[in-house]
Design a protein around this motif. Sequence first.
Motif, PDB file in Angstrom:
ATOM      1  N   ALA A 258       0.841  -1.205   0.000  1.00 46.83           N
ATOM      2  CA  ALA A 258       0.000   0.000   0.000  1.00 46.83           C
ATOM      3  C   ALA A 258       0.874   1.252   0.000  1.00 46.83           C
ATOM      4  CB  ALA A 258      -0.932  -0.006   1.208  1.00 46.83           C
ATOM      5  N   GLY A 259       1.972   1.221   0.765  1.00 47.06           N
ATOM      6  CA  GLY A 259       2.891   2.365   0.796  1.00 47.06           C
ATOM      7  C   GLY A 259       3.496   2.620  -0.575  1.00 47.06           C
ATOM      8  N   ALA A 260       3.851   1.537  -1.264  1.00 44.76           N
ATOM      9  CA  ALA A 260       4.430   1.695  -2.607  1.00 44.76           C
ATOM     10  C   ALA A 260       3.398   2.278  -3.570  1.00 44.76           C
ATOM     11  CB  ALA A 260       4.935   0.341  -3.121  1.00 44.76           C
ATOM     12  N   PHE A 261       2.144   1.821  -3.477  1.00 45.24           N
ATOM     13  CA  PHE A 261       1.073   2.389  -4.314  1.00 45.24           C
ATOM     14  C   PHE A 261       0.874   3.869  -3.982  1.00 45.24           C
ATOM     15  CE2 PHE A 261      -1.674  -0.347  -6.990  1.00 45.24           C
ATOM     16  CZ  PHE A 261      -1.065  -1.577  -6.818  1.00 45.24           C
ATOM     17  N   LEU A 262       0.864   4.202  -2.672  1.00 42.34           N
ATOM     18  CA  LEU A 262       0.651   5.598  -2.269  1.00 42.34           C
ATOM     19  C   LEU A 262       1.793   6.479  -2.771  1.00 42.34           C
ATOM     20  CD1 LEU A 262      -0.711   4.954   1.316  1.00 42.34           C
ATOM     21  CD2 LEU A 262      -1.829   6.489  -0.337  1.00 42.34           C
ATOM     22  N   ASP A 263       3.026   6.019  -2.583  1.00 40.89           N
ATOM     23  CA  ASP A 263       4.174   6.818  -3.018  1.00 40.89           C
ATOM     24  C   ASP A 263       4.166   7.029  -4.529  1.00 40.89           C
ATOM     25  OD1 ASP A 263       5.479   7.665  -0.734  1.00 40.89           O
ATOM     26  OD2 ASP A 263       6.629   5.801  -0.515  1.00 40.89           O
ATOM     27  N   ALA A 264       3.603   6.069  -5.262  1.00 41.57           N
ATOM     28  CA  ALA A 264       3.556   6.197  -6.721  1.00 41.57           C
ATOM     29  C   ALA A 264       2.330   6.997  -7.181  1.00 41.57           C
ATOM     30  CB  ALA A 264       3.546   4.800  -7.355  1.00 41.57           C
ATOM     31  N   GLY A 265       1.538   7.499  -6.225  1.00 43.48           N
ATOM     32  CA  GLY A 265       0.337   8.268  -6.588  1.00 43.48           C
ATOM     33  C   GLY A 265      -0.756   7.403  -7.171  1.00 43.48           C
ATOM     34  N   LEU A 266      -0.745   6.118  -6.840  1.00 43.05           N
ATOM     35  CA  LEU A 266      -1.674   5.176  -7.466  1.00 43.05           C
ATOM     36  C   LEU A 266      -2.816   4.735  -6.550  1.00 43.05           C
ATOM     37  CD1 LEU A 266       0.945   3.021  -9.428  1.00 43.05           C
ATOM     38  CD2 LEU A 266      -0.614   4.755 -10.353  1.00 43.05           C
ATOM     39  N   VAL A 267      -2.948   5.367  -5.378  1.00 48.95           N
ATOM     40  CA  VAL A 267      -4.119   5.092  -4.532  1.00 48.95           C
ATOM     41  C   VAL A 267      -5.072   6.283  -4.681  1.00 48.95           C
ATOM     42  CG1 VAL A 267      -4.986   4.829  -2.169  1.00 48.95           C
ATOM     43  CG2 VAL A 267      -2.880   3.674  -2.871  1.00 48.95           C
ATOM     44  N   ASP A 268      -6.332   5.990  -5.027  1.00 50.16           N
ATOM     45  CA  ASP A 268      -7.317   7.055  -5.213  1.00 50.16           C
ATOM     46  C   ASP A 268      -8.156   7.286  -3.975  1.00 50.16           C
ATOM     47  OD1 ASP A 268      -6.785   7.568  -8.068  1.00 50.16           O
ATOM     48  OD2 ASP A 268      -7.326   5.461  -8.240  1.00 50.16           O
ATOM     49  N   LYS A 269      -8.403   6.205  -3.226  1.00 50.38           N
ATOM     50  CA  LYS A 269      -9.326   6.303  -2.088  1.00 50.38           C
ATOM     51  C   LYS A 269      -8.826   5.389  -0.980  1.00 50.38           C
ATOM     52  CE  LYS A 269     -14.324   5.633  -1.357  1.00 50.38           C
ATOM     53  NZ  LYS A 269     -15.567   5.205  -2.055  1.00 50.38           N
ATOM     54  N   VAL A 270      -9.099   5.768   0.261  1.00 52.90           N
ATOM     55  CA  VAL A 270      -8.736   4.919   1.400  1.00 52.90           C
ATOM     56  C   VAL A 270     -10.015   4.536   2.141  1.00 52.90           C
ATOM     57  CG1 VAL A 270      -7.560   4.883   3.628  1.00 52.90           C
ATOM     58  CG2 VAL A 270      -6.443   5.934   1.655  1.00 52.90           C
ATOM     59  N   LEU A 271     -10.116   3.263   2.461  1.00 54.03           N
ATOM     60  CA  LEU A 271     -11.235   2.753   3.271  1.00 54.03           C
ATOM     61  C   LEU A 271     -10.611   2.125   4.507  1.00 54.03           C
ATOM     62  CD1 LEU A 271     -12.957   0.869   0.320  1.00 54.03           C
ATOM     63  CD2 LEU A 271     -13.934   2.838   1.461  1.00 54.03           C
ATOM     64  N   LEU A 272     -10.740   2.831   5.634  1.00 55.16           N
ATOM     65  CA  LEU A 272     -10.083   2.392   6.862  1.00 55.16           C
ATOM     66  C   LEU A 272     -11.141   1.856   7.820  1.00 55.16           C
ATOM     67  CD1 LEU A 272      -7.162   2.710   8.109  1.00 55.16           C
ATOM     68  CD2 LEU A 272      -7.979   4.837   9.108  1.00 55.16           C
ATOM     69  N   PHE A 273     -11.113   0.568   8.069  1.00 55.35           N
ATOM     70  CA  PHE A 273     -12.023  -0.032   9.052  1.00 55.35           C
ATOM     71  C   PHE A 273     -11.286  -0.059  10.388  1.00 55.35           C
ATOM     72  CE2 PHE A 273     -15.568  -1.841   6.609  1.00 55.35           C
ATOM     73  CZ  PHE A 273     -15.096  -1.778   5.312  1.00 55.35           C
ATOM     74  N   VAL A 274     -11.789   0.684  11.369  1.00 55.22           N
ATOM     75  CA  VAL A 274     -11.093   0.794  12.653  1.00 55.22           C
ATOM     76  C   VAL A 274     -11.904   0.072  13.731  1.00 55.22           C
ATOM     77  CG1 VAL A 274     -10.084   2.371  14.336  1.00 55.22           C
ATOM     78  CG2 VAL A 274     -10.243   3.056  11.937  1.00 55.22           C
ATOM     79  N   ALA A 275     -11.265  -0.890  14.391  1.00 58.89           N
ATOM     80  CA  ALA A 275     -11.954  -1.659  15.440  1.00 58.89           C
ATOM     81  C   ALA A 275     -11.593  -1.099  16.811  1.00 58.89           C
ATOM     82  CB  ALA A 275     -11.534  -3.123  15.361  1.00 58.89           C
ATOM     83  N   PRO A 276     -12.529  -1.167  17.763  1.00 55.32           N
ATOM     84  CA  PRO A 276     -12.257  -0.621  19.102  1.00 55.32           C
ATOM     85  C   PRO A 276     -11.415  -1.586  19.930  1.00 55.32           C
ATOM     86  CG  PRO A 276     -14.482  -1.488  19.012  1.00 55.32           C
ATOM     87  CD  PRO A 276     -13.908  -1.683  17.648  1.00 55.32           C
TER      88      PRO A 276
END
Length: 317
Positions: A258-276
């Motif tokens: 995911a970091g490599a995709f982000l650094d390459a500008g290739l992530v358009d959207k983030v879906l973060l599921f956060v558990a308590p």
Amino acid sequence: MHDAAFLERALALVRADPLRAYPKPTVGAVVVVNGEVVAEGVTEKGGRHGEVVALDQVAGKVAGGTIYVTMEPCSHWGTTPPCTERVLAEGLTRVVAASLDPNPEAAGGLDYLRERGVTVESVDCFEARALSEAWRTFVAKRRPFVAYKVATTLDGHVTLPGERWITGEASRRLVHELRACYDAVAVGMGTVRADAPRLDARDVPTPHGQPRRLAFGRGPLPEGSELELCTGPLADELARLASEGVQSILLEGGPTLAGAFLDAGLVDKVLLFVAPVLNGGDGPTAFPRLGSVARLSNLAVSRIGDDALIEAYVNAP
Ligand SMILES: NC(=O)c1ccc[n+]([C@@H]2O[C@H](COP(=O)([O-])OP(=O)(O)OC[C@H]3O[C@@H](n4cnc5c(N)ncnc54)[C@H](OP(=O)(O)O)[C@@H]3O)[C@@H](O)[C@H]2O)c1
């Protein structure tokens, strides 16, 4: 009713099933004469565009009327005739569009109509664009739309000692529904080696079939794996996948890929599921060290069972 309400009605037609016309974009249209809605239409799968579906119901009877559309009418011969010609033939005098067409071959419909005396209004509506976000990225950038989906603890970790799952059942079911809406699901080889995920959409309807299931890395894949190995540079792989018709990818991690995709500008959207739950220890986090700051937009937060889902755009459509 006024412009915003008519556009809202056109959006609602698409919202009911945004992938209805897949692999084409789904467009909603509302025809109004003397302040009254006289026809509504939404793009058919493999068939007529939303404007034409609506106008066919009232052909010859709407001269002087207005058409509200979620995307500007197309102005080219594709699989159907240009919608702009139909608007002119019906004598409509006003067109209100909630988004422009990003497809270079079909764009320019509003300009074409304006040049022929029609009053045109372009309203930039984020939701209109978001409802066809995958298709828009696919035609404008010639690569799939990429959404990074990740489950984390409240302290940001992507693993939980001794547990298979971080998030609850409702979140996991939603992930299967999401998989069914994407053309491909992808993970890195690190996740394959750690978890051997199947990545299919299970126990949910799959009207567009199962997504392709991709593993990025050098491999090798474990014996019997049904994943496809993607070994090339990320941008090259995405261009190849787009050439094979893949409009969207649900990137399910892990953090290194995911970091490599982000650094390459290739992530358009983030879906973060956060558990308590707190991991409290060491281990990988959802976002590794990046090359630069990334400010996201269009944040949305919802409650999914006991978890929170945070959605935001790196590249808004
Ligand atoms: N909570 C969650 O939502 C979630 C989701 C997924 C994973 N996880 C967890 O995350 C951990 C695995 O994460 P990870 O970060 O180690 O693995 P990862 O990101 O899944 O995979 C890393 C691998 O991706 C491949 N790769 C391909 N192109 C790359 C590029 N351009 N840059 C970097 N890597 C590239 C490399 O494979 P090669 O070595 O073959 O070249 C690299 O080793 C596991 O513990 C897993 O359970 C959690």
